[in-house]
Structure formats: C-alpha cells, structure tokens
Design a protein around this motif. Structure first.
Motif, mmCIF file in Angstrom:
data_model
loop_
_atom_site.group_PDB
_atom_site.id
_atom_site.type_symbol
_atom_site.label_atom_id
_atom_site.label_comp_id
_atom_site.label_asym_id
_atom_site.label_seq_id
_atom_site.Cartn_x
_atom_site.Cartn_y
_atom_site.Cartn_z
ATOM 1 N N LYS A 78 10.254 17.668 37.288
ATOM 2 C CA LYS A 78 11.322 18.500 36.718
ATOM 3 C C LYS A 78 10.825 19.378 35.561
ATOM 4 C CE LYS A 78 15.308 15.618 37.871
ATOM 5 N NZ LYS A 78 16.306 14.656 37.338
ATOM 6 N N VAL A 79 9.736 18.999 34.939
ATOM 7 C CA VAL A 79 9.185 19.764 33.808
ATOM 8 C C VAL A 79 8.467 21.008 34.338
ATOM 9 C CG1 VAL A 79 7.592 19.714 31.845
ATOM 10 C CG2 VAL A 79 8.867 17.643 32.474
ATOM 11 N N ASN A 80 8.726 22.141 33.735
ATOM 12 C CA ASN A 80 8.041 23.382 34.117
ATOM 13 C C ASN A 80 6.681 23.440 33.415
ATOM 14 O OD1 ASN A 80 10.184 24.381 35.751
ATOM 15 N ND2 ASN A 80 11.282 24.965 33.893
ATOM 16 N N TRP A 81 5.712 22.698 33.930
ATOM 17 C CA TRP A 81 4.411 22.567 33.284
ATOM 18 C C TRP A 81 3.672 23.899 33.185
ATOM 19 C CZ3 TRP A 81 3.269 18.261 30.716
ATOM 20 C CH2 TRP A 81 3.998 17.098 31.030
ATOM 21 N N GLY A 82 3.931 24.792 34.143
ATOM 22 C CA GLY A 82 3.272 26.092 34.130
ATOM 23 C C GLY A 82 3.689 26.979 32.967
ATOM 24 N N ASP A 83 4.823 26.630 32.311
ATOM 25 C CA ASP A 83 5.230 27.393 31.119
ATOM 26 C C ASP A 83 4.311 27.104 29.938
ATOM 27 O OD1 ASP A 83 7.303 28.383 32.599
ATOM 28 O OD2 ASP A 83 8.862 27.142 31.681
ATOM 29 N N LEU A 84 3.629 25.962 30.002
ATOM 30 C CA LEU A 84 2.707 25.587 28.927
ATOM 31 C C LEU A 84 1.250 25.729 29.355
ATOM 32 C CD1 LEU A 84 2.305 24.272 26.050
ATOM 33 C CD2 LEU A 84 2.168 22.071 27.254
ATOM 34 N N SER A 223 -5.318 22.756 20.258
ATOM 35 C CA SER A 223 -4.314 23.784 20.573
ATOM 36 C C SER A 223 -4.719 25.175 20.069
ATOM 37 C CB SER A 223 -2.938 23.395 20.026
ATOM 38 O OG SER A 223 -2.999 22.998 18.678
ATOM 39 N N GLU A 224 -5.832 25.256 19.317
ATOM 40 C CA GLU A 224 -6.347 26.576 18.936
ATOM 41 C C GLU A 224 -6.870 27.333 20.157
ATOM 42 O OE1 GLU A 224 -8.595 27.211 15.256
ATOM 43 O OE2 GLU A 224 -8.417 25.061 14.896
ATOM 44 N N THR A 225 -7.182 26.584 21.235
ATOM 45 C CA THR A 225 -7.700 27.215 22.451
ATOM 46 C C THR A 225 -6.575 27.602 23.413
ATOM 47 O OG1 THR A 225 -7.928 25.093 23.635
ATOM 48 C CG2 THR A 225 -9.793 25.799 22.276
ATOM 49 N N TRP A 226 -5.333 27.220 23.077
ATOM 50 C CA TRP A 226 -4.205 27.501 23.978
ATOM 51 C C TRP A 226 -3.753 28.962 23.852
ATOM 52 C CZ3 TRP A 226 -0.348 22.846 23.022
ATOM 53 C CH2 TRP A 226 -0.999 21.647 23.364
ATOM 54 N N PRO A 227 -3.506 29.629 24.964
ATOM 55 C CA PRO A 227 -3.015 31.014 24.890
ATOM 56 C C PRO A 227 -1.626 31.145 24.272
ATOM 57 C CG PRO A 227 -3.030 30.220 27.176
ATOM 58 C CD PRO A 227 -3.742 29.199 26.359
ATOM 59 N N GLN A 228 -0.834 30.039 24.265
ATOM 60 C CA GLN A 228 0.522 30.100 23.688
ATOM 61 C C GLN A 228 0.517 30.349 22.184
ATOM 62 O OE1 GLN A 228 -0.526 27.616 25.564
ATOM 63 N NE2 GLN A 228 0.791 27.636 27.375
ATOM 64 N N ILE A 229 -0.579 29.951 21.508
ATOM 65 C CA ILE A 229 -0.618 30.072 20.044
ATOM 66 C C ILE A 229 -1.648 31.138 19.683
ATOM 67 C CG2 ILE A 229 -0.816 28.850 17.855
ATOM 68 C CD1 ILE A 229 -0.328 26.234 19.320
ATOM 69 N N PRO A 230 -1.190 32.344 19.318
ATOM 70 C CA PRO A 230 -2.125 33.434 18.997
ATOM 71 C C PRO A 230 -3.082 33.060 17.865
ATOM 72 C CG PRO A 230 0.140 34.252 19.144
ATOM 73 C CD PRO A 230 0.214 32.759 19.186
#
Length: 377
Positions: A78-84, A223-230
């Motif tokens: 049920k979780v939209n994992w692709g959003d993260l 999380s510095e490598t995550w595209p969600q966090i500029p």
C-alpha cells in the motif's frame, strides 16, 4: 510533512524529547526507545546534524497490524515506495520481531522486499531495477503483531561524530556522554571536571555543548545522497550551525592516571576541534584538588567488570566521596554499574537513573548542590 522518529538508548527518551523541543518541534509521542515528531526535508537535515543524544533519525512509512505474511505483504504494498526511492535506489531491508506471530525475521525481510519492488514496478512501469544508486535502508519492525516500516535517514549511528579514532578499554558512547552532561544541567559558566577521563568522550561532548557546536557538523549522512533532499538544504543547515557556535569561555579539566589513554583523548579532542577548551593532565584522582567553587564533576569511572581490581576501584569511589565532602559547592554525577558505589562514596544519591552503557546496565548517580546565582545580563 513526514512523520519522523528519533531513536534512543533505553532511559534517554525524555532527554531526546527535550532536545527536540529546544529545536522547536512538537512531540507527537514518546515510547520505549523512540520519540515521534513531524518534519520536512530541512528537519531531516537539521535533526541529523544537531541531535546529541538520539541514535538515528528514521522516516516512518507505515504502521499496520499483520498476523500473516499476506497481511504483511499487502500492508507494505500500500505504500507508494516510488515516491521516495528512485529507479536505481538500493533497497536494503533489515528487521526485528518481538512477541509477534511472524517471528521469522528473514522471511519478513523477504516479503517486504518483494512488496517494495512490486510497488516500484507500478511507479516506474518496469520489471527490473539496477540498484546502483543511493541507499535506502528499510526496517520492518514487528512488536505484538504491529508492523512499523521505516527508512533510516542517518546511515552510521549519530554517535559516530567522526572524532573518535580510538577509545579506552570501556568506551562510553558519544550520545550517552552528551546525555550525562545535559542531565547534569552544566553550562559554560561553571568548571567541569572529569577525573577519570579515559579517551575524553565526556570532556569533548561537554566542550561541544558549551560552545554550542552541532555534533554532526563535520560528518555525512546517508540521506545526503537522496534526490529528495537538495544539496543546498545540507549546505544551509551546516552554515546555520557554524553561525550558532558561541564565543564563550569553556573551562573543562580532564584527568587520568593512564598516560597512553590521555594521548588518545588529546587526539580525539583535536579531531573534534575542541582541544583548546580542555586541559588534559596525567594525575591519579587521589592527588586531585582545586579551590574553584561550583564545579561540576561528571565521570565514568572503572566499574570493576572489565578493568581494574575491586580494591583500587572502591578506593576511587571513596576518594570521590571525600572530594564531595571537602567541596560543598561541587555537584557530582557518576555513571557506574557497580552495586556498591553509594556505600563507598559515603552518601546516597539525590537521584539516580537507570541507563545502559552498551549492554551493561548502569545507574547515573546524581548529587546536586546549589548553583551559583546568574548575573543579570
């Protein structure tokens, strides 16, 4: 907004909650080993860089009941994992299960991975993922059949400040050392003394607190490598942290009988960039004396479980008790697992708190004295 979880060592939940409140957060829930609050991408960066006593910062994705593998699969799906998670994200699944029907952790991890991949397929319209990008460590935690799915934003635990290359024989975790200082209510208007400083962790954490230096300012987070966090969010948060360092004088004395371990303490303090605020000296506690008023003694002396022998350890405790009697303005805060500490110290603590130093159950014995009156600004 995300629901975030700051995890902690057992017994430090209220300290972590107080830290979060001082950073401006409203606490949603305090439970065993965790504090729940809300935040966005800026808050993920801020909390990782600033929290002194939390173990890590998790992003909560879902919570639901599961008594079967099918319920676990459907709840995860049920979780939209692709959003993260991006197309090339590395999905690393870890787990734990306590008092739950689904007790096989490897099976739970396998089911969750399958459901996450299926969710990703829906998002990206493809059947295979390369997994060569940023890491997303997903934890499936079951407690009494309730599943909590989280993603770790920290990477290596927050106690890994980056300054401690080596430690003594019985090292104190940096997060626990910071908690001991915060619980003592010490501030930089008073002298702090650690007469058994070992590799210097308490003194270093006190210096960071006294100078208001963010403990994570010089390290990296997953999380510095995550595209969600500029990138600019991390840069701005670190720049803000640098501006918050104060120019107040800090007085910290750190002693130990072992010259070899003192060399390590000095190196560690240099790595932490606080060497100039700590006076290190080789000296047995029995020779220590000072005419200073309102000192705060915070110490992690030998417990007698791994280092030292019983008689010399009890002598250290008796010496501490003698210092307490001779210096009626000094406050004492001692962490130890030794059951006979109070008897050897010669006085029952005003307050004690059960804490864990690694796997060792300890008590933090607190002896309060009247504090100096604050001068009006």
């Amino acid at each position: 907004m995300y629901e975030l979880i700051a995890t902690s060592t057992f017994g430090l939940e209220s300290v972590v909650a107080k830290e979060l409140k001082s950073l401006g957060y409203e606490i949603l829930k305090v439970e065993n080993g965790k504090v729940v609050f809300e935040g966005d991408e800026y808050d993920i960066a801020l909390c990782n860089i600033w929290l002194r006593t939390a173990d890590r910062v998790l992003l909560k994705m879902a919570e639901f009941k599961a008594e079967s593998f099918e319920e676990l699969y459907q709840g995860t799906l049920k979780v939209n994992w692709g959003d993260l998670i991006p197309e090339n994200g590395v999905m690393h699944i870890v787990g734990k299960s306590i008092k739950s029907k689904l007790f096989s952790v490897p099976d739970c991890q396998s089911i969750v991975k399958k459901a996450v991949v299926e969710s990703m397929k829906r998002k990206y319209k493809k059947d295979w993922f390369e997994e060569n990008g940023p890491v997303y460590k997903i934890e499936v935690a079951l407690l009494k059949d309730v599943v909590t799915l989280t993603v770790d934003t920290s990477g290596p635990g927050l106690h890994k400040r980056g300054y401690r290359e080596r430690a003594g024989e019985a090292p104190l975790k940096e997060t626990l050392a910071a908690a001991l200082v915060l619980l003592s209510k010490w501030d930089n208007s008073r002298m702090l003394i650690d007469p058994c400083c070992g590799s210097g962790t308490i003194a270093i954490e006190a210096a960071l607190i006294g100078k208001n230096i963010a403990p994570g300012i010089n390290r990296n987070f997953v999380s510095e490598t995550w595209p969600q966090i500029p990138r600019r969010i991390w840069d701005e948060t670190r720049e803000y942290a640098r501006k918050k360092i104060n120019d107040k004088e800090v007085k910290i004395l750190a002693y130990d009988i072992d010259g070899r371990v003192l060399k390590t303490a000095r190196r560690n303090s240099q790595q932490a960039e606080v060497f100039e605020y700590i006076h290190f000296q080789r000296m047995p506690i029995q020779e220590f004396s000072s005419q200073k008023k309102y000192a705060c003694v915070i110490c992690n002396p030998p417990y007698g479980e791994r280092i030292g022998d019983k008689e010399s350890i009890e002598d250290i405790y008796r010496t501490m008790g003698k210092l307490y009697k001779e210096n009626d303005t000094w406050s004492f805060f001692i962490i130890t697992s030794n059951e006979n500490f109070q008897r050897n110290f010669g006085k029952k603590a005003d307050k004690n708190r059960k804490l864990y130093n690694g796997r060792i159950k300890c008590y933090y014995y607190q002896y309060f004295r009247e504090l100096p009156k604050k001068k009006k600004e």
